[in-house]
Design a protein around this motif. Structure first.
Motif, PDB file in Angstrom:
ATOM      1  N   ILE A  89       4.227   7.545   1.809  1.00 51.90           N
ATOM      2  CA  ILE A  89       4.881   6.478   2.563  1.00 51.90           C
ATOM      3  C   ILE A  89       4.405   5.152   1.983  1.00 51.90           C
ATOM      4  O   ILE A  89       3.200   4.914   1.873  1.00 51.90           O
ATOM      5  CB  ILE A  89       4.535   6.534   4.061  1.00 51.90           C
ATOM      6  N   ALA A  90       5.351   4.272   1.623  1.00 55.18           N
ATOM      7  CA  ALA A  90       5.008   2.998   0.991  1.00 55.18           C
ATOM      8  C   ALA A  90       5.336   1.831   1.909  1.00 55.18           C
ATOM      9  O   ALA A  90       6.419   1.778   2.508  1.00 55.18           O
ATOM     10  CB  ALA A  90       5.749   2.839  -0.331  1.00 55.18           C
ATOM     11  N   ALA A  91       4.385   0.896   2.005  1.00 55.32           N
ATOM     12  CA  ALA A  91       4.569  -0.353   2.742  1.00 55.32           C
ATOM     13  C   ALA A  91       4.970  -1.437   1.749  1.00 55.32           C
ATOM     14  O   ALA A  91       4.267  -1.666   0.757  1.00 55.32           O
ATOM     15  CB  ALA A  91       3.276  -0.740   3.462  1.00 55.32           C
ATOM     16  N   LEU A  92       6.084  -2.106   2.015  1.00 54.05           N
ATOM     17  CA  LEU A  92       6.637  -3.085   1.086  1.00 54.05           C
ATOM     18  C   LEU A  92       6.440  -4.501   1.609  1.00 54.05           C
ATOM     19  O   LEU A  92       6.719  -4.793   2.773  1.00 54.05           O
ATOM     20  CB  LEU A  92       8.124  -2.810   0.857  1.00 54.05           C
TER      21      LEU A  92
ATOM     22  N   ALA B  99       0.851  -1.195   0.000  1.00 56.48           N
ATOM     23  CA  ALA B  99       0.000   0.000   0.000  1.00 56.48           C
ATOM     24  C   ALA B  99       0.879   1.235   0.000  1.00 56.48           C
ATOM     25  O   ALA B  99       2.051   1.186   0.382  1.00 56.48           O
ATOM     26  CB  ALA B  99      -0.930   0.010   1.215  1.00 56.48           C
ATOM     27  N   VAL B 100       0.299   2.350  -0.426  1.00 58.63           N
ATOM     28  CA  VAL B 100       0.964   3.646  -0.336  1.00 58.63           C
ATOM     29  C   VAL B 100       0.019   4.603   0.379  1.00 58.63           C
ATOM     30  O   VAL B 100      -1.202   4.529   0.217  1.00 58.63           O
ATOM     31  CB  VAL B 100       1.368   4.180  -1.727  1.00 58.63           C
TER      32      VAL B 100
ATOM     33  N   VAL C 223      10.905   0.723   4.701  1.00 58.37           N
ATOM     34  CA  VAL C 223       9.782   1.622   4.464  1.00 58.37           C
ATOM     35  C   VAL C 223      10.295   2.701   3.520  1.00 58.37           C
ATOM     36  O   VAL C 223      11.392   3.226   3.712  1.00 58.37           O
ATOM     37  CB  VAL C 223       9.278   2.251   5.776  1.00 58.37           C
ATOM     38  N   TRP C 224       9.528   3.022   2.496  1.00 54.35           N
ATOM     39  CA  TRP C 224       9.944   4.054   1.548  1.00 54.35           C
ATOM     40  C   TRP C 224       9.153   5.333   1.779  1.00 54.35           C
ATOM     41  O   TRP C 224       7.923   5.296   1.925  1.00 54.35           O
ATOM     42  CB  TRP C 224       9.738   3.581   0.110  1.00 54.35           C
TER      43      TRP C 224
ATOM     44  N   PHE D 247       0.122  -0.741   7.794  1.00 51.68           N
ATOM     45  CA  PHE D 247       0.531   0.460   8.514  1.00 51.68           C
ATOM     46  C   PHE D 247      -0.626   1.152   9.218  1.00 51.68           C
ATOM     47  O   PHE D 247      -1.784   1.062   8.807  1.00 51.68           O
ATOM     48  CB  PHE D 247       1.120   1.488   7.540  1.00 51.68           C
ATOM     49  N   PHE D 248      -0.248   1.881  10.254  1.00 50.88           N
ATOM     50  CA  PHE D 248      -1.114   2.866  10.897  1.00 50.88           C
ATOM     51  C   PHE D 248      -0.191   3.979  11.388  1.00 50.88           C
ATOM     52  O   PHE D 248       0.941   3.709  11.794  1.00 50.88           O
ATOM     53  CB  PHE D 248      -1.875   2.244  12.074  1.00 50.88           C
ATOM     54  N   PHE D 249      -0.647   5.232  11.349  1.00 53.65           N
ATOM     55  CA  PHE D 249       0.189   6.364  11.733  1.00 53.65           C
ATOM     56  C   PHE D 249      -0.389   7.093  12.933  1.00 53.65           C
ATOM     57  O   PHE D 249      -1.612   7.137  13.115  1.00 53.65           O
ATOM     58  CB  PHE D 249       0.295   7.373  10.574  1.00 53.65           C
ATOM     59  N   ASP D 250       0.499   7.691  13.745  1.00 52.46           N
ATOM     60  CA  ASP D 250      -0.012   8.616  14.749  1.00 52.46           C
ATOM     61  C   ASP D 250      -0.445   9.899  14.041  1.00 52.46           C
ATOM     62  O   ASP D 250      -0.169  10.109  12.860  1.00 52.46           O
ATOM     63  CB  ASP D 250       1.020   8.884  15.847  1.00 52.46           C
TER      64      ASP D 250
END
Length: 214
Positions: A71-74, A60-61, A80-81, A127-130
């Protein structure tokens, strides 16, 4: 109305906070693809290849408005990109839950539309972000910590700052946070069992704090 093909097996897209750029994440071919959001003209193709030459699917991006970057999930690389878009000349109102204007800012010196590689201890493809997008909360699918919860990575330093002792297989991409009794809480569903993990979150100079309370 316009239509363009980004890949054979595309996972999702993300739109920059100013609405000018679209990034597509592909399983096949192993790539990220950047488009001009106004006319869908192709701007750049990023083959997703590690330092060792191995390629990876992109799970996912995501758009990270406060960071001004994608931000890309590989799926197959322990990285992490982060790919920054051009900073706006004036504050913009971001898409999604970020309802207040964002001041132009950059927390690293990666040139616009170039890849910043962030090595991580394990595969993180969910992913999850603050809210500040300073930390990414990641879960592994098939890595060493598969089924053992997740970890928290500081996106500025690249350091792992915490482990999340979540049982089963949390689906972080479907998580949500809200304010409850003066504190920020998070709810995460699970893929392998009928359960939801609830926790309180706190960030500060000492890093990221995870407290499971229910």
């Amino acid at each position: 109305m316009a239509e363009v093909r980004a890949g054979i097996n595309m996972r999702n897209i993300a739109v920059s906070a100013d609405g000018r750029y679209v990034m597509a994440a592909n399983y096949l071919p192993h790539s990220l693809v950047l488009f001009d959001a106004h006319n869908l003209d192709l701007m750049k193709v990023y083959p997703v290849v590690g330092e060792d030459g191995e390629s990876s699917r992109v799970s996912a991006v995501y758009a990270a408005p406060p960071r001004g970057s994608f931000i890309a999930a590989l799926k197959d690389l322990k990285e992490v990109w982060e790919i920054p878009w051009p900073l706006p000349a004036e504050p913009v109102v971001a898409t999604g839950h970020m309802a207040t204007p964002l001041e132009p800012q950059r927390r690293h010196d990666t040139p616009t539309f170039q890849v910043r590689r962030i090595p991580v201890p394990d595969y993180l493809d969910d992913f999850f972000f603050d809210l500040e997008y300073e930390h990414v909360i990641g879960a592994s699918r098939g890595g060493e910590s598969d089924g053992q919860g997740g970890m928290v990575i500081n996106l500025d330093s690249g350091a792992k700052v915490a482990d999340l002792p979540l049982e089963g297989m949390p689906h972080l991409g479907s998580g949500i946070t809200w304010e409850y009794q003066g504190r920020r809480v998070m709810a995460l569903p699970h893929l392998t069992k009928a359960a939801v993990s609830l926790s309180s979150l706190a960030t500060g100079l000492s890093g990221f704090c995870y407290k499971k309370y229910y």
